[in-house]
Design a protein around this motif. Structure first.
Motif, short mmCIF file in Angstrom:
data_model
loop_
_atom_site.label_atom_id
_atom_site.label_comp_id
_atom_site.label_asym_id
_atom_site.label_seq_id
_atom_site.Cartn_x
_atom_site.Cartn_y
_atom_site.Cartn_z
N ALA A 195 40.29 37.14 42.49
CA ALA A 195 41.73 37.15 42.26
C ALA A 195 42.41 36.60 43.50
CB ALA A 195 42.22 38.57 41.99
N MET A 196 43.10 35.47 43.34
CA MET A 196 43.80 34.87 44.47
C MET A 196 45.26 35.35 44.46
SD MET A 196 44.38 30.89 45.44
CE MET A 196 42.62 30.66 45.68
N ILE A 197 45.62 36.13 45.45
CA ILE A 197 46.99 36.59 45.59
C ILE A 197 47.81 35.46 46.19
CG2 ILE A 197 48.50 38.32 46.62
CD1 ILE A 197 46.54 39.41 44.54
N THR A 198 48.89 35.11 45.53
CA THR A 198 49.67 33.94 45.92
C THR A 198 50.64 34.26 47.07
OG1 THR A 198 51.45 34.36 44.34
CG2 THR A 198 49.54 33.10 43.56
N SER A 199 51.34 33.24 47.48
CA SER A 199 52.39 33.36 48.49
C SER A 199 53.66 32.76 47.88
CB SER A 199 52.00 32.61 49.77
OG SER A 199 53.03 32.64 50.73
N GLU A 259 52.40 42.75 46.13
CA GLU A 259 51.78 43.97 46.66
C GLU A 259 51.16 44.82 45.55
OE1 GLU A 259 52.96 47.98 49.24
OE2 GLU A 259 54.34 46.29 49.14
N ALA A 260 51.94 45.16 44.53
CA ALA A 260 51.43 46.01 43.45
C ALA A 260 50.39 45.26 42.61
CB ALA A 260 52.58 46.49 42.57
N VAL A 261 50.55 43.94 42.49
CA VAL A 261 49.57 43.16 41.75
C VAL A 261 48.21 43.21 42.45
CG1 VAL A 261 48.95 40.83 40.97
CG2 VAL A 261 51.31 41.65 40.74
N GLU A 262 48.22 43.12 43.77
CA GLU A 262 46.96 43.21 44.51
C GLU A 262 46.30 44.57 44.32
OE1 GLU A 262 45.04 42.71 49.00
OE2 GLU A 262 47.05 41.92 48.56
N VAL A 263 47.08 45.62 44.30
CA VAL A 263 46.52 46.96 44.05
C VAL A 263 45.82 46.98 42.69
CG1 VAL A 263 47.10 49.37 43.59
CG2 VAL A 263 48.19 48.17 45.50
N THR A 264 46.44 46.39 41.69
CA THR A 264 45.88 46.41 40.34
C THR A 264 44.57 45.63 40.26
OG1 THR A 264 48.06 46.66 39.33
CG2 THR A 264 46.31 45.79 37.94
N VAL A 265 44.52 44.43 40.83
CA VAL A 265 43.29 43.64 40.72
C VAL A 265 42.16 44.26 41.53
CG1 VAL A 265 44.49 41.50 40.17
CG2 VAL A 265 43.97 42.03 42.57
N ARG A 266 42.49 44.94 42.62
CA ARG A 266 41.45 45.65 43.37
C ARG A 266 40.91 46.82 42.56
NH1 ARG A 266 40.55 44.16 48.52
NH2 ARG A 266 42.13 42.89 49.60
N GLU A 267 41.78 47.50 41.83
CA GLU A 267 41.33 48.60 40.99
C GLU A 267 40.43 48.10 39.86
OE1 GLU A 267 45.06 50.34 39.89
OE2 GLU A 267 45.09 51.71 41.62
N LEU A 268 40.62 46.86 39.46
CA LEU A 268 39.75 46.26 38.45
C LEU A 268 38.41 45.83 39.02
CD1 LEU A 268 42.29 44.08 36.41
CD2 LEU A 268 40.96 46.02 35.57
N GLY A 269 38.27 45.91 40.33
CA GLY A 269 37.01 45.54 40.96
C GLY A 269 36.87 44.08 41.28
N LEU A 270 37.95 43.32 41.19
CA LEU A 270 37.89 41.89 41.50
C LEU A 270 37.88 41.67 43.01
CD1 LEU A 270 40.50 40.62 38.90
CD2 LEU A 270 38.04 40.32 38.78
N GLN A 271 37.21 40.60 43.43
CA GLN A 271 37.30 40.18 44.82
C GLN A 271 38.69 39.56 45.04
OE1 GLN A 271 33.86 37.83 46.17
NE2 GLN A 271 32.83 38.42 44.27
N VAL A 272 39.18 39.66 46.26
CA VAL A 272 40.55 39.20 46.53
C VAL A 272 40.57 38.15 47.64
CG1 VAL A 272 42.84 39.90 47.36
CG2 VAL A 272 41.57 41.37 45.77
N ALA A 273 41.30 37.06 47.38
CA ALA A 273 41.59 36.04 48.38
C ALA A 273 43.11 35.89 48.47
CB ALA A 273 40.94 34.71 48.01
N HIS A 274 43.59 35.28 49.54
CA HIS A 274 45.04 35.18 49.74
C HIS A 274 45.46 33.77 50.13
CE1 HIS A 274 44.38 39.54 50.41
NE2 HIS A 274 45.61 39.68 49.95
#
Length: 373
Positions: free
Chosen positions: A196-200, A211-226
């Protein structure tokens, strides 16, 4: 004289709290089954309800089994435990519900992504309920129109119902009434398999949406990039067609944002193609793609259709926007009946939904959800 806590007290404490724990788990399971852990705020409320009922019932049952009568004196004692011995238990359950509980809920409902793309196979759609301040949303390429908030809520519910009836499991990001454009959740995150790529966001009014979107995708177990400043990138500027990623160089997405996107997704096996954009807010305001990879668009709003390998012109602006529900089914706005007929003639099933209030804010069917695929 006050005595220190001794090891032999553990047995007594465990015996006391065991019924509370068991009944609380029962209430948690019931609340989870009716969607009580769908958002962080719901999880907090569900934790409070489960903890209170679990503590009261769990404390009452042993007393009743021992022969006590549920009279005023016993009821007063039970209520008193909520500000006494059961208080720490209640607070611990509330905290656990909002943190660990949400992760467990996501794991049970969606499963743990133990391999690349495993979560995508579960057909998950991330959504966000419209803010109470939706009418304050910003527009750039059209004139501002009044928004009917009640109708907008009804249209959002209809949109979500279409996703769910098509087999997509929806998960809500916490609602944010102070973020007028937050219903357009697509702009805050882009999904590449299990990343999951968190945008800017390119608008300062929308930066806090991530911010809240990142919390949700982390709860789904997705890897996160920014994507990070000074790079800006809105998810609405990104169109994936197979392993090709078209990205609009728009008023919301700058060259540095595209550079960072290219660096991140090239390692995942994608090729990034930058697209000049001057006539619309986002790339996907002008073009999207059919399940077979054909890019469709409303020609007056497309700067250069030759960029795309296959391009098909649509007769209406709303016809340029489709959401792939399956290999043979797409979701479209009800504002484009001629385009829907054209696409049906290509052998696709088209499901139309009215999103007129969101079109007034330069939104389209793609903006209102992020499909994990």
């Amino acid at each position: 004289m006050v005595q220190g806590f001794k090891p032999e007290f553990f047995g007594t404490a465990n015996a006391f709290f065991l019924p509370q724990t068991l009944f609380t788990l029962v209430f948690v399971a019931i609340l989870a089954a009716v969607g009580g852990y769908g958002t962080r705020y719901l999880a907090l409320v569900s934790g409070l309800v489960a903890a209170l009922f679990g503590a009261l019932v769990g404390t009452a049952v042993p007393l009743l089994v021992a022969g006590q009568t549920l009279d005023g004196e016993v009821i007063a004692y039970l209520v008193g435990t909520l500000v006494g011995i059961n208080l720490v238990f209640v607070l611990a359950v509330i905290l656990a519900s909002a943190t660990v509980g949400r992760r467990v809920y996501a794991g049970v409902v969606f499963g743990a992504p133990d391999a690349r793309g495993a979560l995508a196979e579960r057909r998950v759609a991330i959504i966000r309920r419209p803010a109470a301040t939706l009418a304050d949303g910003h527009v750039t390429h059209i004139e501002k129109s009044p928004i009917d908030l009640d109708l907008a809520d009804e249209q959002w519910e209809s949109y979500v119902n279409v996703l769910e009836k098509a087999g997509w499991t929806t998960i809500e990001v916490d609602q944010a009434d102070d973020l007028a454009d937050s219903v357009f959740v697509e702009d805050a995150v882009i999904i590449f398999g299990d990343v999951a790529m968190i945008t800017s966001p390119g608008s300062e009014h929308r930066i806090a949406e991530t911010e809240a979107v990142e919390v949700t995708v982390r709860e789904l177990g997705l890897q996160v990039a920014h994507i990070v400043s000074p790079g800006t990138l809105d998810g609405g500027d990104v169109l994936k067609v197979g392993r090709t990623v078209y990205v609009g160089r728009s008023g919301r997405t700058n060259a540095e944002g595209i550079h960072q996107l290219r660096h991140i997704v090239s390692a995942l096996g994608y090729t990034v193609v930058a697209v000049p954009l001057t006539k619309v807010l986002h790339l996907k305001s002008a073009v999207t793609a059919l399940p077979d990879g054909t890019v469709i668009g409303y020609l007056p709003l497309v700067d250069d259709p030759k960029i795309f390998d296959r391009f098909l012109s649509m007769p209406e602006e709303g016809g340029a926007h489709v959401v792939k529900l399956s290999d043979d089914t797409v979701l479209m706005a009800a504002s484009a009946p001629e385009s829907a007929q054209l696409i049906e003639n290509l052998g696709y099933r088209v499901i139309s939904v009215d999103i007129s209030e969101y079109e007034k804010l330069e939104g389209c069917v793609t903006c209102l959800s992020v499909r994990v695929r």
